[in-house]
Scaffold this motif. Structure first.
Motif, PDB file in Angstrom:
ATOM      1  N   HIS A 129       9.203   3.169  -2.433  1.00 11.90           N
ATOM      2  CA  HIS A 129      10.080   2.718  -3.513  1.00 11.90           C
ATOM      3  C   HIS A 129       9.320   2.338  -4.778  1.00 11.90           C
ATOM      4  N   GLY A 130       8.027   2.030  -4.665  1.00  8.98           N
ATOM      5  CA  GLY A 130       7.248   1.677  -5.842  1.00  8.98           C
ATOM      6  C   GLY A 130       6.949   2.894  -6.696  1.00  8.98           C
ATOM      7  N   ALA A 131       6.938   2.718  -7.996  1.00 11.96           N
ATOM      8  CA  ALA A 131       6.696   3.840  -8.913  1.00 11.96           C
ATOM      9  C   ALA A 131       5.330   4.469  -8.701  1.00 11.96           C
ATOM     10  N   LEU A 132       4.368   3.692  -8.182  1.00 13.38           N
ATOM     11  CA  LEU A 132       2.997   4.174  -8.045  1.00 13.38           C
ATOM     12  C   LEU A 132       2.628   4.509  -6.601  1.00 13.38           C
ATOM     13  N   ASP A 133       3.620   4.474  -5.691  1.00 14.39           N
ATOM     14  CA  ASP A 133       3.327   4.507  -4.259  1.00 14.39           C
ATOM     15  C   ASP A 133       2.500   5.694  -3.781  1.00 14.39           C
ATOM     16  N   ASP A 134       2.778   6.908  -4.250  1.00 13.21           N
ATOM     17  CA  ASP A 134       2.102   8.064  -3.672  1.00 13.21           C
ATOM     18  C   ASP A 134       1.102   8.715  -4.620  1.00 13.21           C
ATOM     19  N   VAL A 135       0.539   7.936  -5.559  1.00 10.95           N
ATOM     20  CA  VAL A 135      -0.552   8.463  -6.386  1.00 10.95           C
ATOM     21  C   VAL A 135      -1.831   8.356  -5.559  1.00 10.95           C
ATOM     22  N   PRO A 136      -2.452   9.473  -5.189  1.00  8.44           N
ATOM     23  CA  PRO A 136      -3.618   9.427  -4.288  1.00  8.44           C
ATOM     24  C   PRO A 136      -4.747   8.570  -4.845  1.00  8.44           C
ATOM     25  N   ALA A 137      -5.326   7.752  -3.982  1.00  8.92           N
ATOM     26  CA  ALA A 137      -6.376   6.829  -4.412  1.00  8.92           C
ATOM     27  C   ALA A 137      -7.691   7.542  -4.701  1.00  8.92           C
ATOM     28  N   ASN A 138      -7.899   8.726  -4.122  1.00 11.45           N
ATOM     29  CA  ASN A 138      -9.195   9.392  -4.267  1.00 11.45           C
ATOM     30  C   ASN A 138      -9.188  10.518  -5.296  1.00 11.45           C
ATOM     31  N   LEU A 139      -8.186  10.547  -6.167  1.00  7.72           N
ATOM     32  CA  LEU A 139      -8.231  11.495  -7.286  1.00  7.72           C
ATOM     33  C   LEU A 139      -9.388  11.136  -8.210  1.00  7.72           C
TER      34      LEU A 139
END
Length: 258
Positions: A129-139
């Motif tokens: 539900h968070g706007a940033l939830d699935d932005v990959p951390a290792n990009l």
């Protein structure tokens, strides 16, 4: 497709405990992941150089990474290559209702809006539900900063005027200078924090200019490399070494090669 079946068979043989390759057998998802990232960058490099013969080879190397991960997943009873292919095919159909369904989008912008709306629905189904939830951390950091800012902008957390973005960059530069003046090397953590804020604000500026910070920096790297190589060549042709020149002398040559 027999070529694809042949590649899958080769990968299966390499991972066969009975006579397979010792190196391939030692690998796991974590150890192969860096190679996957590296191969993606090599694909991008071949495209940038417009070397399409090399692009064919690099795409093969990248495909090998997909096959490698799929083989390891199959061995672990998680999924196989067919599942990967079926999942991406289903996703493409789902995200293109204007092609495979009844919707109609006449412009690329309308397609992008629809794509993002569908992705938002998919995140809700995943309970993200968070706007940033699935932005990959290792990009890569620049790319991740751009994605984080775009996600925040979708819910209204964004500057509306370019002048405000430019002012923010200037503000972050002043804050960095303040920390440098305050204690110098004794204040490394604060300096690093402010330097990160400055870089983040610069990414925001490129985003508002409808540019990708990663592409801008890659172009800047390429320009610097070309000019520095010309500087080196000029110095060598004169019978000198870079190490023997002062910064002022090198700067003069730099300006001439520009």
């Amino acid at each position: 497709m027999k070529e694809m079946q042949s590649l899958l068979a080769v990968m299966q043989r390499l991972r066969d405990p009975d006579g397979g390759c010792p190196w391939d057998l030692e690998q796991n998802f974590q150890t192969v992941a860096p190679y996957t990232i590296e191969e993606a960058y090599e694909v991008a490099d071949a495209i940038e150089r417009e070397d399409y013969g090399d692009l064919k080879n690099e795409l093969g190397d990248l495909l090998l990474q997909v096959v490698f991960h799929a083989q390891m997943a199959s061995e672990a009873g998680l999924f196989n290559f067919a599942d990967v292919a079926a999942a991406i095919a289903a996703k493409l159909v789902r995200r293109h209702p204007h092609v495979f369904g009844d919707e109609s989008h006449e412009t690329a912008g309308a397609v992008l809006t629809s794509w993002e709306n569908i992705k938002s629905e998919e995140r809700q189904e995943k309970r993200q539900h968070g706007a940033l939830d699935d932005v990959p951390a290792n990009l890569p950091a620049l790319m991740r900063a751009h994605k984080l800012q775009k996600r925040a902008a979708r819910v209204g957390f964004d500057w509306s005027e370019l002048s405000d973005v430019i002012a923010k960059v200037s503000e972050e530069m002043r804050e960095l200078q303040h920390e440098i003046d305050l204690a110098g090397d004794a204040n490394r953590d604060r300096i690093a924090e402010e330097a990160g804020d400055l870089l983040f604000s610069c990414v925001n500026l490129t985003r508002h200019l409808k540019l990708e910070a990663e592409d801008c920096l890659r172009a800047g790297n390429r320009k610097f490399e070309q000019r520095f190589r010309r500087l080196e060549a000029n110095v060598l042709e004169s019978g000198q070494k870079l190490e023997d020149l002062s910064l002022a002398e090198m700067d003069a040559i730099w300006n001439s090669v520009k």
